[in-house]
Scaffold this motif. Structure first.
Motif, PDB file in Angstrom:
ATOM      1  N   GLN A 145       0.837  -1.220  -0.023  1.00 45.50           N
ATOM      2  CA  GLN A 145      -0.003   0.022  -0.064  1.00 45.50           C
ATOM      3  C   GLN A 145       0.937   1.322  -0.046  1.00 45.50           C
ATOM      4  OE1 GLN A 145      -3.211  -0.043   2.815  1.00 45.50           O
ATOM      5  NE2 GLN A 145      -3.092  -2.218   2.994  1.00 45.50           N
ATOM      6  N   GLU A 146       0.262   2.152  -0.599  1.00 47.29           N
ATOM      7  CA  GLU A 146       1.379   3.387  -0.871  1.00 47.29           C
ATOM      8  C   GLU A 146       1.760   3.966   0.289  1.00 47.29           C
ATOM      9  OE1 GLU A 146       1.849   6.704  -4.337  1.00 47.29           O
ATOM     10  OE2 GLU A 146      -0.303   6.032  -3.891  1.00 47.29           O
ATOM     11  N   ASN A 147       1.065   4.341   1.001  1.00 48.73           N
ATOM     12  CA  ASN A 147       0.939   4.957   2.254  1.00 48.73           C
ATOM     13  C   ASN A 147       1.335   4.247   3.492  1.00 48.73           C
ATOM     14  OD1 ASN A 147       0.965   7.677   1.188  1.00 48.73           O
ATOM     15  ND2 ASN A 147      -1.120   7.343   1.053  1.00 48.73           N
ATOM     16  N   PHE A 198      10.202  -4.642  -1.455  1.00 46.23           N
ATOM     17  CA  PHE A 198       8.759  -4.594  -1.454  1.00 46.23           C
ATOM     18  C   PHE A 198       8.309  -3.889  -2.428  1.00 46.23           C
ATOM     19  CE2 PHE A 198       4.720  -4.542   1.437  1.00 46.23           C
ATOM     20  CZ  PHE A 198       4.057  -5.119   0.501  1.00 46.23           C
ATOM     21  N   ASP A 199       8.854  -2.532  -2.646  1.00 48.21           N
ATOM     22  CA  ASP A 199       8.479  -1.650  -3.872  1.00 48.21           C
ATOM     23  C   ASP A 199       9.017  -2.218  -5.348  1.00 48.21           C
ATOM     24  OD1 ASP A 199       7.756   0.102  -2.097  1.00 48.21           O
ATOM     25  OD2 ASP A 199       9.445   1.314  -2.055  1.00 48.21           O
ATOM     26  N   ILE A 200       9.943  -3.019  -5.527  1.00 51.02           N
ATOM     27  CA  ILE A 200      10.447  -3.799  -6.677  1.00 51.02           C
ATOM     28  C   ILE A 200       9.346  -4.673  -6.839  1.00 51.02           C
ATOM     29  CG2 ILE A 200      11.821  -5.257  -7.825  1.00 51.02           C
ATOM     30  CD1 ILE A 200      14.129  -3.779  -6.323  1.00 51.02           C
TER      31      ILE A 200
END
Length: 180
Positions: free
Chosen positions: A28-30, A103-105
């Motif tokens: 989740q972005e935030n 995780f972002d990858i």
């Protein structure tokens, strides 16, 4: 009565253990990772201070009604707490940011995969095509994870680390239209 209580306790503990093993955190972005998300047992002989286990899940269904084909799919990226671990860490914030990039990858490749599926034209070999697409993005994700660790020497080369953080954030922005 005691036997029934024992069976109920055993059933509840099995259910809790199974739930814990399958625990996953959706990207989740935030909602960045926090150290308490890392619940796995550290690998004692590992030279690393932390390990992130993240990946992409994919499910789909296909239907046709009145000659109109419909493809429904769900592509998500997850962090797996029970398979992710940490040891004693000196630069806690710095290393957590490194683990977040892993995780972002995974999320970046989920977005790329969503884009590819949105552009996919349903053909005769839908199952084969979708499996091939999934494998393609899963392989690309794993290759990028390895390159990230290689380029940064597992976070030890700070200049490269900062370049990677910026690069992954820019890539996520490029694929913002494909956020889940």
């Amino acid at each position: 009565m005691a036997r029934l209580f024992l069976i109920i306790c055993l059933f509840c503990s099995i259910c809790c253990f199974s739930q814990q093993e399958n625990e996953k955190i959706k990207w989740q972005e935030n909602q960045p990772l926090v150290w308490s998300d890392f619940k796995g047992k550290p690998v004692a002989l590992s030279p690393f201070k932390a390990n992130t286990n993240a990946g992409i899940s994919f499910s789909w269904s296909y239907s046709s009604k009145n000659g109109v084909a419909k493809l429904d799919y769900v592509i998500e990226s997850f962090f797996y707490p029970q398979s992710s671990w940490k040891k004693e860490i000196i630069k806690k914030d710095y290393l957590l940011a490194h683990e977040q990039v892993h995780f972002d990858i995974a999320e970046l490749h989920a977005r790329k995969f969503r884009k590819a599926i949105s552009e996919y034209e349903i053909g005769e070999n839908i199952k084969k095509d979708l499996i091939a697409l999934y494998k393609k993005f899963e392989q690309q994700q794993k290759a990028m994870q390895q390159k990230f660790d290689s380029d940064t020497n597992h976070s030890k080369i700070e200049e490269e680390e900062l370049k990677w953080r910026e690069f992954v954030q820019e890539e996520l922005k490029k694929y913002k239209a494909y956020i889940d």
